[in-house]
Scaffold this active site. Structure first.
Site, PDB file in Angstrom:
ATOM      1  N   TYR A  91       7.996  -7.204   6.926  1.00 35.10           N
ATOM      2  CA  TYR A  91       7.609  -6.036   7.721  1.00 35.10           C
ATOM      3  C   TYR A  91       6.278  -6.196   8.446  1.00 35.10           C
ATOM      4  O   TYR A  91       6.174  -5.795   9.607  1.00 35.10           O
ATOM      5  CB  TYR A  91       7.658  -4.768   6.859  1.00 35.10           C
ATOM      6  CG  TYR A  91       9.077  -4.309   6.657  1.00 35.10           C
ATOM      7  CD1 TYR A  91       9.659  -3.396   7.526  1.00 35.10           C
ATOM      8  CD2 TYR A  91       9.854  -4.819   5.618  1.00 35.10           C
ATOM      9  CE1 TYR A  91      10.975  -2.991   7.359  1.00 35.10           C
ATOM     10  CE2 TYR A  91      11.168  -4.423   5.447  1.00 35.10           C
ATOM     11  CZ  TYR A  91      11.722  -3.515   6.320  1.00 35.10           C
ATOM     12  OH  TYR A  91      13.025  -3.115   6.167  1.00 35.10           O
ATOM     13  N   GLU A 107      15.777  -0.892   0.263  1.00 38.41           N
ATOM     14  CA  GLU A 107      16.220  -2.287   0.153  1.00 38.41           C
ATOM     15  C   GLU A 107      15.957  -2.805  -1.252  1.00 38.41           C
ATOM     16  O   GLU A 107      16.808  -3.503  -1.825  1.00 38.41           O
ATOM     17  CB  GLU A 107      15.526  -3.141   1.216  1.00 38.41           C
ATOM     18  CG  GLU A 107      16.034  -2.835   2.615  1.00 38.41           C
ATOM     19  CD  GLU A 107      15.102  -3.270   3.731  1.00 38.41           C
ATOM     20  OE1 GLU A 107      14.097  -3.975   3.472  1.00 38.41           O
ATOM     21  OE2 GLU A 107      15.374  -2.877   4.886  1.00 38.41           O
TER      22      GLU A 107
END
Length: 149
Positions: free
Chosen positions: A97, A139
């Site tokens: 990310y 996730e």
């Protein structure tokens, strides 16, 4: 869980939706150019979908949807679930990310120029990390489910 987005951020993100509708694919194409300087990340992506423009279009639509619904996140439940599944299927992890943020935010400035003021980029950074925290959490849950006997 991240703190809720500020009203200023929500207003700024919603105000950028027209620019994203017009320039979203250019922004995501530029973002991928930046992101794929990392060969390990590049290898995670279907390059045929990159070359055809499908992936930049898909991401641009997702970003636009987020901008338009940033104050109504319940509208994005299905899209988030699909994104989480796709990320887990392709091995996206929390450490990816920051790489995306480092590619996306400058791409917004590259494409929008002066319209991407420091305030706009700060709002998008806040909004990006808010959504990233949601995705990372979901996730992690899915990875844990898959690892369970």
């Amino acid at each position: 869980m991240a703190a809720p987005l500020s009203e200023t951020t929500i207003a700024t993100i919603k105000a950028t939706a027209p620019a994203l509708q017009e320039h979203g694919v250019t922004i995501t194409t530029r973002m991928y150019e930046r992101l794929f300087q990392n060969e390990g990340v590049r290898a995670m992506f279907d390059q045929a979908a990159q070359e055809s423009g499908e992936q930049p279009r898909r991401l641009a639509a997702a970003i636009l949807g987020y901008a338009q619904n940033v104050d109504k996140l319940q509208n994005l439940t299905g899209a988030v679930a699909r994104m989480v599944q796709r990320h887990v299927d392709t091995g996206v992890r929390a450490e990816h990310y920051p790489l995306v943020a480092e590619a996306l935010l400058p791409a917004i400035r590259d494409v929008l120029g002066e319209a991407a003021s420091d305030e706009v980029l700060a709002a998008w950074s806040e909004a990006y990390w808010f959504l990233a925290d949601i995705l990372i959490g979901k996730e992690a849950e899915l990875y844990a489910e898959q690892a369970a006997p």
